[in-house]
Design a protein around this motif. Structure first.
Motif: not given
Lengths: 196, 474
Positions: B163-164, B196-199, B227-230
């Motif tokens: 992810p970014k 924060a999706t994609g991050y 939305g963060a991956r983690c």
């Protein structure tokens, strides 16, 4: 489940709502099965029925509107946020959709969809709005998705979409990640020895 | 080359990279529970294969277990079948199960840390989006779907695209009555439920550093709500002190070696992030949500936004949200009547949360028409609460201390909020129907929830704290 996807040409169902979370797609109380089948009938359950009663469909909810049908679900941005439940992808696929189109997908939902041969197509907000307008105005409007060429078109509008080439190959050929990983066992074991 | 905390952990776990595609990422620890694992085991059985590294997977039953009378058979048939399937699958595949009745049973994201299974530098996954909780230890921890659960069971690996990276810095000192839940609800209100999706998000800054491990877990827990991956926080002495001496923590020479490695896990001074956000801790007030996604939060003294004042991301959904919630744009949220108070979930059910609530409610009584459920995160938390006499404080206040599980956070068991009722909840999601069809959820900290339990309405906990201080001086 249809394995492998390439060209999907179909009318579409316009679910013009943003931030649709997976609790709406499939409420938690329907996650109690131990198989992957049969989730479609509970897709958007609480948006579809009054008091959870199948005899009282909510008339204003698009999935209850017989005018709209097809294999393509058009949705507002940030679709599939929230819980990681893969049941959301299973329910959409089981209800007969092969493609979900949005301007933005939540990460886990996107992965889950790809693992179930449900193609998430990310388009620009302007393309999405035009698609909504066209389909809402004329439910017989067709949308065509060409995975090989990475093109989506409807009502005279065409746009390219991104998909990573590994995943594209998987979808075109019906390959699973798990097959790839199982074939990588030797390298995984070597990695373990090296790291310990 | 300078590296971020995330890069350092990620690179150490890449088995190989697929050209123009994802990486094969090695997973150190895998947690499973009854709801998202049965189909994965079915998949293995269909292929005729066994779990590849059973000692790296740990199971518990949490999502649909009852929180009363856990010694009795589960009444609800489908829930019982899922729990039974977990028992059978774990036995057949040699996976350790902390099931109902086991002294380690509890919410999967509570037991991992408290048993010392969760450690810095690890990759950790679970078929549950709140796996991000474990990132508080400086681990890459994220939720996965059931197909991915099957992959990890079969190969201890996943195919993942990097992810970014985003860093969210919160600096300065927190106001009185403001706790870590308020920090994360504040961040969410600023960046939205998709910000924060994609991050992968690293949380940093002096206000984050000053937090205990349990408070840090609350923040990382809700990184998925952005939305963060983690989400992750660099490990430090607070982290090491928390882990030391726990059941599965390394000991002796292995401990020294582990700590020496853990001390290398931080973002280098000039490490680059794709996005960086700076927030001031002093600006944070006790928070509460008014809408139907966790980004729809305001200070308890603020007015419910109107279509003019709301964040752009929530504008289109505002009227639908407020109609569901039965709330009016432009009016104060303070004073809103509350019917239920739920203190629990993987966000806020740890011993510090219970202690915080107990120290506040000691000597007080709940409002008459409010029902208060306290659901500890694990058997160990429950035991400790009883040992410390916290259960008595709750009993005197009229709060009901139940048994461990996910409970009313997602209403998979009997613990549902009735349609139309307002629940102030320490959990993580206020989605429509999350706590039961038609239930109206307002997310808040354990302190703000406890204050509402006493007054029967949304209030500013600081006003009660000030009154107490005045009484103490008199």
């Amino acid at each position: 489940m249809a394995k492998s996807l390439n060209i999907v040409r179909s009318t579409a169902v316009p679910l013009n709502i943003e931030n649709v979370d997976t609790d709406q797609i499939i409420p938690a109380r329907f996650l109690k099965a131990t198989s992957r089948d049969g989730f479609g009938k509970n897709l958007f359950r609480d948006w579809r029925y009054v008091n959870d009663d199948e005899n009282q469909p909510k008339q204003d909810f698009v999935l209850n509107n017989k005018t709209y049908n097809g294999k393509i679900l058009l949705t507002g941005k940030n679709f599939g946020c929230g819980s990681s439940r893969e049941h959301a992808a299973w329910a959409i696929k089981d209800a007969g959709f092969d493609v979900v189109v949005s301007s933005f997908f939540a990460d886990i939902f996107k992965n889950n969809s790809l693992n179930n041969f449900l193609l998430p197509v990310t388009v620009s907000e302007s393309f999405l709005q035009k698609a909504f307008a066209a389909v809402e105005k004329d439910p017989s409007t067709e949308v065509e998705v060409n995975l090989e060429k990475q093109i989506i078109s409807t009502a005279g509008e065409t746009e390219n979409f991104e998909i990573n080439s590994y995943k594209k190959t998987c979808l075109l050929n019906g390959y699973d990640d798990i097959d790839y990983l199982l074939n990588s066992k030797k390298e995984i074991e070597e990695f373990e020895t090296l790291e310990k | 080359m300078s590296k971020t905390l995330f890069d350092k952990i990620w690179e150490k776990h890449v088995v190989k990279r697929i050209e123009d595609g994802p990486s094969v990422l090695y997973i150190d620890k895998h947690f499973i529970h009854e709801v998202t694992s049965p189909q994965a085991f079915n998949g293995l059985n269909k292929r005729g294969i066994k779990v590849f590294r059973p000692q790296q997977t740990v199971a518990t039953a949490d999502h649909n277990v009852p929180t009363l009378n856990q010694h009795l058979p589960i009444k609800e048939e489908l829930s019982r079948k899922q729990v039974e399937a977990l028992i059978k699958n774990c036995a057949e595949h040699g996976v350790e199960l902390y099931g109902l009745g086991h002294p380690f049973q509890g919410i999967v994201h509570v037991i991992g840390p408290e048993l010392g299974i969760t450690q810095p530098g690890m990759t950790i996954v679970c078929g549950d989006s709140h796996t991000s909780t474990h990132g508080a230890f400086g681990a890459i921890a994220f939720g996965i779907g059931t197909s991915e659960v099957e992959m990890v069971l079969a190969t201890q690996c996943l195919l993942q695209t990097k992810p970014k990276l985003m860093r969210i810095n919160v600096d300065g000192e927190l106001n009185k009555g403001v706790v870590s839940k308020d920090i994360v609800l504040y961040i969410l209100s600023k960046i939205s439920a998709s910000g924060a999706t994609g991050y992968a998000v690293e949380f940093a800054g002096s206000a984050i550093r000053s937090l205990s491990m349990e408070a840090r877990m609350t923040i990382c827990n809700m990184s998925i709500e952005m939305g963060a991956r983690c989400g992750l926080i660099a490990p430090d002495e607070t982290t090491f002190n928390y882990i030391k001496g726990r059941k599965f923590a390394p000991v002796g020479e292995a401990w020294n070696k582990a700590v020496a490695y853990w001390k290398t896990l931080f973002s280098d001074g000039d490490a680059r992030f794709d996005n960086e956000i700076f927030l001031d801790a002093e600006d944070i007030q006790p928070m509460i949500t008014y809408g139907t996604n966790p980004g729809m939060g305001i200070g308890v003294n603020d007015k419910i936004p109107t279509s003019e004042t709301v964040n752009e991301t929530d504008r289109s959904g505002l009227s639908k949200s407020l109609a569901y919630m039965g709330l009016t744009a432009g009016t104060p949220i303070k004073g809103q009547k509350v019917d239920y108070v739920f203190i629990g979930s993987c966000t806020n059910s740890r011993i510090e949360d219970l202690r915080m609530v107990a120290s506040f409610v000691k000597g007080k009584k709940k409002a008459n028409d409010v029902e208060v459920w306290i659901v500890p995160g694990s058997k160990q938390v429950e035991k400790q609460a009883i040992e410390e006499g916290i259960d008595k404080v709750f009993e005197e206040a009229g709060f009901m201390l139940r048994q461990p599980g996910c409970s009313a956070c997602l209403g998979m068991n009997e613990d549902k909020i009735p349609a139309g009722k307002y629940c102030i909840s320490t959990s993580n999601r206020n989605f429509e129907g999350r706590q039961g069809p038609g239930a109206r959820t307002m997310l808040a900290s354990p302190l703000t929830a406890a204050a509402a339990a006493i007054t029967g309405e949304v209030c500013d906990v600081r006003e009660l704290l000030i009154n107490e201080m005045a009484e103490a001086t008199n």
